[in-house]
Enzyme design. Structure first.
Site, mmCIF file in Angstrom:
data_model
loop_
_atom_site.group_PDB
_atom_site.id
_atom_site.type_symbol
_atom_site.label_atom_id
_atom_site.label_comp_id
_atom_site.label_asym_id
_atom_site.label_seq_id
_atom_site.Cartn_x
_atom_site.Cartn_y
_atom_site.Cartn_z
ATOM 1 N N LYS A 13 17.094 55.245 -62.097
ATOM 2 C CA LYS A 13 15.880 56.149 -61.620
ATOM 3 C C LYS A 13 14.645 55.591 -61.943
ATOM 4 O O LYS A 13 14.414 55.098 -63.113
ATOM 5 C CB LYS A 13 16.397 57.416 -62.103
ATOM 6 C CG LYS A 13 16.551 57.602 -63.885
ATOM 7 C CD LYS A 13 14.985 57.820 -64.407
ATOM 8 C CE LYS A 13 15.353 58.075 -65.944
ATOM 9 N NZ LYS A 13 14.032 58.241 -66.652
ATOM 10 N N ASP A 131 19.110 62.545 -69.428
ATOM 11 C CA ASP A 131 18.795 62.168 -68.318
ATOM 12 C C ASP A 131 20.215 62.227 -67.128
ATOM 13 O O ASP A 131 20.313 61.807 -66.005
ATOM 14 C CB ASP A 131 18.383 60.721 -68.214
ATOM 15 C CG ASP A 131 16.840 60.598 -68.138
ATOM 16 O OD1 ASP A 131 16.036 61.635 -67.969
ATOM 17 O OD2 ASP A 131 16.581 59.496 -68.882
HETATM 18 O O1 C5P Z 1 18.909 63.427 -74.625
HETATM 19 P P1 C5P Z 1 18.503 61.780 -75.206
HETATM 20 O O2 C5P Z 1 19.732 61.501 -76.237
HETATM 21 O O3 C5P Z 1 18.303 60.842 -74.061
HETATM 22 O O4 C5P Z 1 17.294 62.134 -75.807
HETATM 23 C C1 C5P Z 1 16.845 61.140 -76.890
HETATM 24 C C2 C5P Z 1 15.671 61.657 -77.704
HETATM 25 O O5 C5P Z 1 14.490 61.830 -76.785
HETATM 26 C C3 C5P Z 1 16.034 62.940 -78.383
HETATM 27 O O6 C5P Z 1 16.870 62.828 -79.560
HETATM 28 C C4 C5P Z 1 14.739 63.467 -78.369
HETATM 29 O O7 C5P Z 1 14.131 63.023 -79.684
HETATM 30 C C5 C5P Z 1 13.944 63.029 -77.266
HETATM 31 N N1 C5P Z 1 13.847 63.729 -76.338
HETATM 32 C C6 C5P Z 1 13.012 64.925 -76.171
HETATM 33 N N2 C5P Z 1 12.735 65.987 -75.197
HETATM 34 C C7 C5P Z 1 13.773 65.725 -74.018
HETATM 35 C C8 C5P Z 1 14.490 64.611 -73.940
HETATM 36 C C9 C5P Z 1 14.593 63.745 -75.077
HETATM 37 O O8 C5P Z 1 12.154 65.369 -77.263
HETATM 38 N N3 C5P Z 1 13.657 66.575 -73.175
#
Ligand code: C5P
Length: 284
Positions: A13, A131
Site C-alpha cells: 500500500k 495496517d
Molecule cells: O501496530 P503496529 O505494530 O504496526 O505499530 C508499530 C508502532 O507504531 C506502535 O508500537 C506505535 O509505537 C506506533 N503507532 C502509533 N500509532 C498508530 C500506529 C502505530 O503510535 N496508529
C-alpha cells in the site's frame, strides 16, 4: 491425495493522505488515512502442518501472528506452514509485513474453509497490526482510530480509474515506533484533506490527486533519516506529479501519467542507486 497449498499475492500500500490527530492513552496515535493498495506484491503460500512455521526469518513475523490469531478466533485446531517470497522492501512504509499478514488471513480463510467475509477478517486483523485491517479490505480504504476502523472509501458503484506511481526507496530502515514518537499531532482537524483527496480520486485527474497528497509523519521521518529528502528531490527534479513519503517511510512516491513514463523514471532512479519500481493502483 496431494497436499493442499494455497498461494495468494500480498499487495503493498501507499498512504495517499496520513493525518496524525492526537496521542491516545494506549500509546498509539489517532490517525485518519486514505490507504491505497498497489500492484507491488509478496507471494504467500500456506499449507497444513504440525505447529506454526514460516520461512521469513523475522523475529516478529506478522504472517505467523496472523495464522495463530485466526486459528484462535475461528476455533481451528491445526497448524500451518507459511512460505513468503519477499519483494516489498522491509521498513519501507509500504506495509510489507502487514500485507503478508492480510494475505495469510485470506489464504487460511480458504484453506481452513472458514468462509468469513473480508469485513469479519478485518476485525481479526486489528489484533495483528495497525495496517493489517486496511490491507484485508483492499482497494482504496479510509483508515481511522489507530488503524482498526476501516471502510471502503467509495461504494461499489463508483468506477475508479487506475493510476501509475513510481516508488523510490533510499535504502534506510524507518522504525515506525521512532517516527511516531518524534511526530507532532495536528492541533486542529482539517476536513478539506479528506474531501480534496476523495474528490480528486473520483475525478481520476492525476494532477488533482498529486496536489491532495499529504503525510503528517514526513517531517519527523526526514529528521531521523535525511536520506529520504534525497529520494523526494530525485522525484521532484524528474518532474513526477507530487512527491510524498508513504506511511512512516522510508519509501517515497510520485504519480506519472502513464506506465511507459513510470518505467523510464524507475530505471533512471535505479541507475542513481535507489531501489525503485513503477506500479499501478489496485481498484476493487
Ligand atoms: O501496530 P503496529 O505494530 O504496526 O505499530 C508499530 C508502532 O507504531 C506502535 O508500537 C506505535 O509505537 C506506533 N503507532 C502509533 N500509532 C498508530 C500506529 C502505530 O503510535 N496508529
Amino acid at each position: 491425495m496431494a497436499e493442499k497449498r494455497i498461494t495468494v499475492p500480498a499487495f503493498a500500500k501507499v498512504n495517499l493522505t496520513l493525518e496524525v490527530l492526537g496521542c491516545r492513552t494506549d500509546g498509539y496515535h489517532a490517525l485518519r488515512s486514505i490507504v491505497q493498495q498497489i500492484s507491488l506484491f509478496d507471494t504467500v503460500t500456506v499449507a497444513r502442518a504440525n505447529g506454526f512455521h514460516s520461512n521469513s526469518g523475522f523475529e516478529f513475523d506478522l504472517a505467523l501472528k496472523a495464522a495463530q490469531t485466526l486459528a484462535n478466533a475461528a476455533g481451528i485446531n491445526e497448524g500451518v506452514s507459511i512460505e513468503i517470497v519477499k519483494r516489498i522492501p522491509v521498513g519501507g512504509g509500504l506495509g510489507g509485513g502487514s500485507a503478508d499478514a492480510a494475505a495469510t488471513l485470506l489464504a487460511l480463510n480458504d484453506l481452513w474453509e472458514i468462509g468469513w467475509s473480508r469485513e469479519k477478517l478485518a476485525a481479526v486483523a486489528a489484533q495483528i497490526g495497525s495496517d493489517v485491517p486496511a490491507l484485508v479490505l483492499g482497494g482504496t480504504v479510509l483508515m481511522q482510530g489507530r488503524g482498526e476502523i476501516v471502510s471502503p472509501l467509495f461504494d461499489q458503484r463508483t468506477q475508479l480509474k487506475e493510476f501509475y506511481l513510481v516508488l523510490v526507496n533510499p535504502g534506510v530502515f524507518c522504525s515506525t515506533k521512532e517516527v511516531y514518537l518524534k511526530c507532532n499531532s495536528r492541533l486542529q482537524e482539517d476536513p478539506r484533506i479528506l474531501y480534496n483527496m476523495s474528490s480528486a480520486l473520483q475525478s481520476g485527474d492525476e494532477k488533482r490527486i498529486a496536489s491532495a497528497m499529504m503525510n503528517d509523519l514526513q517531517i519527523s521521518a526526514v529528521k531521523l533519516h535525511p536520506e529520504i529528502t534525497a529520494a523526494l528531490k530525485a522525484l521532484e527534479e524528474r518532474g513526477t506529479l507530487g512527491a510524498m513519503m508513504s506511511g512512516s517511510g522510508s519509501t517515497v512516491f510520485g504519480l506519472v501519467s502513464n506506465e511507459a513514463e513510470g518505467r523510464k523514471i524507475a530505471d533512471e532512479m535505479r541507475k542513481r542507486g535507489f531501489w525503485a519500481e513503477c506500479v499501478h493502483t489496485i481498484v476493487r
